[in-house]
Design an enzyme around this catalytic site. Sequence first.
Site, short mmCIF file in Angstrom:
data_model
loop_
_atom_site.label_atom_id
_atom_site.label_comp_id
_atom_site.label_asym_id
_atom_site.label_seq_id
_atom_site.Cartn_x
_atom_site.Cartn_y
_atom_site.Cartn_z
CG HIS A 1 33.29 44.18 43.77
ND1 HIS A 1 33.42 45.45 43.85
CD2 HIS A 1 34.79 43.91 43.10
CE1 HIS A 1 34.41 46.08 43.22
NE2 HIS A 1 35.03 45.16 42.83
CG HIS B 1 37.20 33.18 42.24
ND1 HIS B 1 36.49 34.32 42.52
CD2 HIS B 1 38.39 33.72 41.64
CE1 HIS B 1 37.21 35.25 42.73
NE2 HIS B 1 38.32 35.16 41.87
NE ARG C 1 46.72 48.32 46.93
CZ ARG C 1 45.76 47.78 46.17
NH1 ARG C 1 45.30 48.41 45.21
NH2 ARG C 1 44.75 46.92 46.62
CB THR D 1 35.66 38.76 42.54
OG1 THR D 1 36.32 39.17 41.50
CG2 THR D 1 34.08 38.39 41.97
CB CYS E 1 39.19 37.39 44.35
SG CYS E 1 39.38 38.22 42.96
CB VAL F 1 43.54 40.94 29.87
CG1 VAL F 1 43.90 39.58 30.10
CG2 VAL F 1 44.62 41.52 28.80
CE1 TYR F 2 35.93 37.73 32.22
CE2 TYR F 2 35.74 35.79 30.95
CZ TYR F 2 35.41 36.61 32.00
OH TYR F 2 34.29 35.71 32.69
CG LEU G 1 43.52 42.22 34.36
CD1 LEU G 1 42.95 41.11 33.61
CD2 LEU G 1 44.53 41.61 35.53
N GLY G 2 42.69 46.13 34.55
CA GLY G 2 41.92 47.05 35.43
C GLY G 2 40.48 47.34 34.91
CB ILE G 3 37.34 46.70 35.90
CG1 ILE G 3 37.74 45.51 35.18
CG2 ILE G 3 35.95 47.01 35.30
CD1 ILE G 3 37.00 44.25 36.09
ZN ZN Z 1 40.18 36.07 41.80
#
Ligand code: ZN
Length: 348
Positions: A49, A69, A206, A46, A44, A293-294, A269-271
């Site tokens: 990061h 995850h 993309r 995440t 992911c 959205v979370y 959803l984008g941060i």
């Molecule tokens: Zn993920």
Amino acid sequence: MSLPNTMKALEKSKPEEGLWMVQAPVPEIGPDDVLIRINATGICGTDIHIWNWDDWAQATVPVPMITGHEFAGEIVELGRNVTGLQLGQRCSGEGHVVGTDSRQSRSGKFHLDPGTRGIGVNVQGAFAGYLRLPAFNVVPLPDDIPDEIGAILDPLGNAVHTALSYDLLGEDVLITGAGPIGIMAAAVARHAGARHVVITDINPDRLALARVVCPNVRTVDVTAEDLHDVSHELGMKQGFDVGLEMSGSQQALDQMVENLIMGGKIALLGIPPGKSPVDWSRIVFKAITIKGVYGREMFETWYKMIAMLQNGLDVSRVITHRLPVDQFREGFAAMKSGQSGKVVLRWT
Ligand code: ZN
């Protein structure tokens, strides 16, 4: 079946860039947990990061931490209070571990529990031979959903949760950001009966992947094409009905607001990377609804996405890399290149 004492795990062992393959003890489960043997995992953003050890990761992730995850596997041990699950059962699962005391949980909105902890972020994760997970979080996999799809249900769930925020039947939908989640959201919007689905990005690789995964979606490189022209070409009188923001880019949100109809709806959803200026007066005068959205709704999103996968939704081509876990460095490099879709690592 006797379990080994130790297992392979991909761990953030030191507070610096990188992840390391280590031998870790197989987790001991509590009475309400299951132990899952991991077959496949997805990488992911995440995890990138955490690999990069950026400001967010330093502030959030205690070390050492087994990351990951997004997973699919098989139940190999059941806690003594667990009912309704079986040894040998294939499963994926919700990586957000929630409490039951908050107002939100007690009203059934488990995904909004403010005490949520994330596996692979705050509690030991799934990039390992075995994962301990509360039985509550387990989502059994039907036989017709393979492990590699089971391993990307977490991000597909983000896409489904975002896309199903609003009724899409017959609507014209704009998706900004053609990363894997944006692309899967485009496929979901199509499946949910949208009329036109347009997905934008500034990265041609993309957009090319978006066309492979969803041949019936219009891609737009916003550095080369104007969204107004595209909406006219598609016969929209005023603009898009629904926007799904998946990029975190301020320009993308501006373009979305500009190209939405009066009374249009946006799910975010984008941060954004930090505070980002928004032209609120335009949003007010256009009477636009905005929803953050979370995660995924527990467990309605899981139910809907599995039902859609069994009913013709095909996101398999979003997986561009399938690698044995020993080649995790290549997998992470592919993710960091910005040219990959989902990268799935095989553990068995
Ligand atoms: Zn993920």
